[in-house]
Design an enzyme around this catalytic site. Structure first.
Site, PDB file in Angstrom:
ATOM      1  N   VAL A   1     -32.933  -6.094  44.490  1.00  0.00           N
ATOM      2  CA  VAL A   1     -32.234  -5.325  45.692  1.00  0.00           C
ATOM      3  C   VAL A   1     -31.142  -4.895  45.133  1.00  0.00           C
ATOM      4  O   VAL A   1     -30.132  -5.744  44.482  1.00  0.00           O
ATOM      5  CB  VAL A   1     -31.853  -6.367  46.627  1.00  0.00           C
ATOM      6  CG1 VAL A   1     -31.637  -5.223  48.247  1.00  0.00           C
ATOM      7  CG2 VAL A   1     -32.842  -7.223  47.271  1.00  0.00           C
ATOM      8  N   CYS A   2     -30.976  -3.445  45.332  1.00  0.00           N
ATOM      9  CA  CYS A   2     -29.547  -2.764  44.918  1.00  0.00           C
ATOM     10  C   CYS A   2     -28.444  -3.575  45.318  1.00  0.00           C
ATOM     11  O   CYS A   2     -28.319  -3.442  46.538  1.00  0.00           O
ATOM     12  CB  CYS A   2     -29.786  -1.292  44.831  1.00  0.00           C
ATOM     13  SG  CYS A   2     -28.168  -0.666  44.316  1.00  0.00           S
ATOM     14  N   ILE A   3     -27.517  -3.992  44.633  1.00  0.00           N
ATOM     15  CA  ILE A   3     -26.508  -4.722  45.165  1.00  0.00           C
ATOM     16  C   ILE A   3     -25.556  -3.950  45.995  1.00  0.00           C
ATOM     17  O   ILE A   3     -24.868  -4.126  47.068  1.00  0.00           O
ATOM     18  CB  ILE A   3     -25.452  -5.649  43.806  1.00  0.00           C
ATOM     19  CG1 ILE A   3     -24.626  -6.605  44.729  1.00  0.00           C
ATOM     20  CG2 ILE A   3     -25.031  -4.657  43.094  1.00  0.00           C
ATOM     21  CD1 ILE A   3     -23.845  -7.597  43.880  1.00  0.00           C
TER      22      ILE A   3
ATOM     23  N   ALA B   1     -26.986  -2.710  49.029  1.00  0.00           N
ATOM     24  CA  ALA B   1     -27.306  -4.011  50.110  1.00  0.00           C
ATOM     25  C   ALA B   1     -26.003  -4.548  50.748  1.00  0.00           C
ATOM     26  O   ALA B   1     -25.963  -4.645  51.943  1.00  0.00           O
ATOM     27  CB  ALA B   1     -27.847  -5.227  49.249  1.00  0.00           C
TER      28      ALA B   1
END
Lengths: 100, 119, 130
Positions: C76-78, C81
């Site tokens: 997941v792209c931080i 997110a």
């Protein structure tokens, strides 16, 4: 390098299909899924535009989306895909461009 | 040899995070020295319009991210002539040095890249 | 063939289910998924806080099962997110917020992971929109 363009937005409320049509190169594919299959609706300018595409462009649609929307009387050139067919198409073309 | 990536940005600058998130993909790729191109298409060309004042909407200025592109090694910047014309933008007054392409040029551009992300 | 699959839409979008069906077909066809990557509103797939009615499909849970059954690398792209309220324990502690990531299925990381996956894969496929 051939491109498989994937569209899922309805062409009646969105410009992705018309933008995509202008970029197609012989050997490219156009895969309609989701609401983009409405472009195949008979009696529409969008359907006419698809039928006018050169034969060098491969026209594909995800079968489940056509069935869900009750679309019948489809162009002869249209290839219906299931998911194994979708995977095979993504390999048959050099790259996949989804119009997100 | 690295695979090249064309990023096509189609969102207007102040309609949500789409424009900035497309740029972030470009900047991240540039930071890794990857061969990238960035194409401004459809409403994405509005990102390049002059005289923008995003502070009026309490939004962060996208221009800083755009200006950072060459610093991150992303210099292959393109814009659709048709998209500019449809939106009344002149190619002489854009925020970045971009190559203006007609539809034939755009088709050729897509051919040149190994991968594409259009958002 | 090696596939990198990037998802841009949330679990309730038809494109999320379409992406899952595609991913299943990739593995069934004997191909490999080098990485799944969540960006933009797709980061919601990693939320542990989604509650759906019993008679509705729980796309996020289906993805989680698919990932663990097949031991896939799922990122997941931080940045995407955090701004959408999907944090893991570490980020929640850092910013003094409740944690809401299914940390076992998904890993929070950067866009570099998307680029790395693209370099490893033969095909990049993106799913988003309706």
């Amino acid at each position: 390098m051939s491109t498989l363009h994937v569209l899922s937005h309805s062409p009646f409320s969105d410009s992705r299909l018309s933008s995509c049509l202008r970029l197609l190169t012989p050997g490219d594919g156009l895969l309609l899924c989701g609401d983009a299959v409405y472009a195949l609706q008979g009696g529409t300018a969008q359907r006419a535009a698809l039928e006018l595409m050169p034969e060098t462009i491969v026209l594909l649609a995800l079968a489940e989306d056509l069935h869900a929307r009750g679309l019948v009387q489809l162009p002869e050139r249209l290839q219906l895909l299931d998911y194994p067919g979708f995977v095979a198409s993504s390999i048959a073309f050099d790259k996949v461009n989804t119009w997100l | 040899m690295s695979q090249s990536l064309l990023i096509v940005t189609r969102q207007a600058p102040w309609s949500g995070p789409g424009a900035r998130e497309a740029l972030d993909i470009a900047l991240a790729g540039g930071a890794f020295d990857l061969p990238l191109g960035l194409l401004f298409l459809d409403d994405g060309v509005f990102q390049l319009a002059p005289e923008q004042q995003p502070a009026s909407l309490a939004l962060k200025d996208l221009q800083a991210n755009l200006q950072a592109l060459p610093m991150f090694g992303v210099e292959a910047l393109y814009v659709s002539a048709r998209s500019l014309n449809e939106r009344g933008l002149s190619d002489g007054a854009l925020q970045l040095p971009v190559e203006v392409l007609d539809d034939v040029g755009l088709s050729a551009l897509f051919e040149r890249y190994d991968q594409v992300i259009t958002l | 063939m090696k596939f990198a699959i990037a998802l841009f839409s949330p679990p309730h979008a038809p494109s999320s289910r379409r992406a899952l069906r595609f991913a299943e077909a990739v593995l069934a066809g004997g191909h490999e998924i080098v990485r799944l990557f969540l960006y933009q509103d797709a980061v919601q797939h990693a939320s542990a806080a989604l509650v759906l009615p019993q008679d509705e499909t729980d796309g996020a849970r289906q993805w989680q099962t698919f990932i663990s059954d097949n031991q896939l690398d799922a990122v997941v792209c931080i940045a995407a997110a955090l701004r959408r309220g999907v944090l893991n324990d570490e980020e929640a502690a850092r910013y003094d917020k409740p944690a809401t990531v299914q940390s076992q299925a998904w890993t929070l990381s950067g866009l570099g992971q998307l680029h790395e996956a693209n370099q490893l894969a033969d095909r990049l496929i993106c799913f988003g929109g309706p």
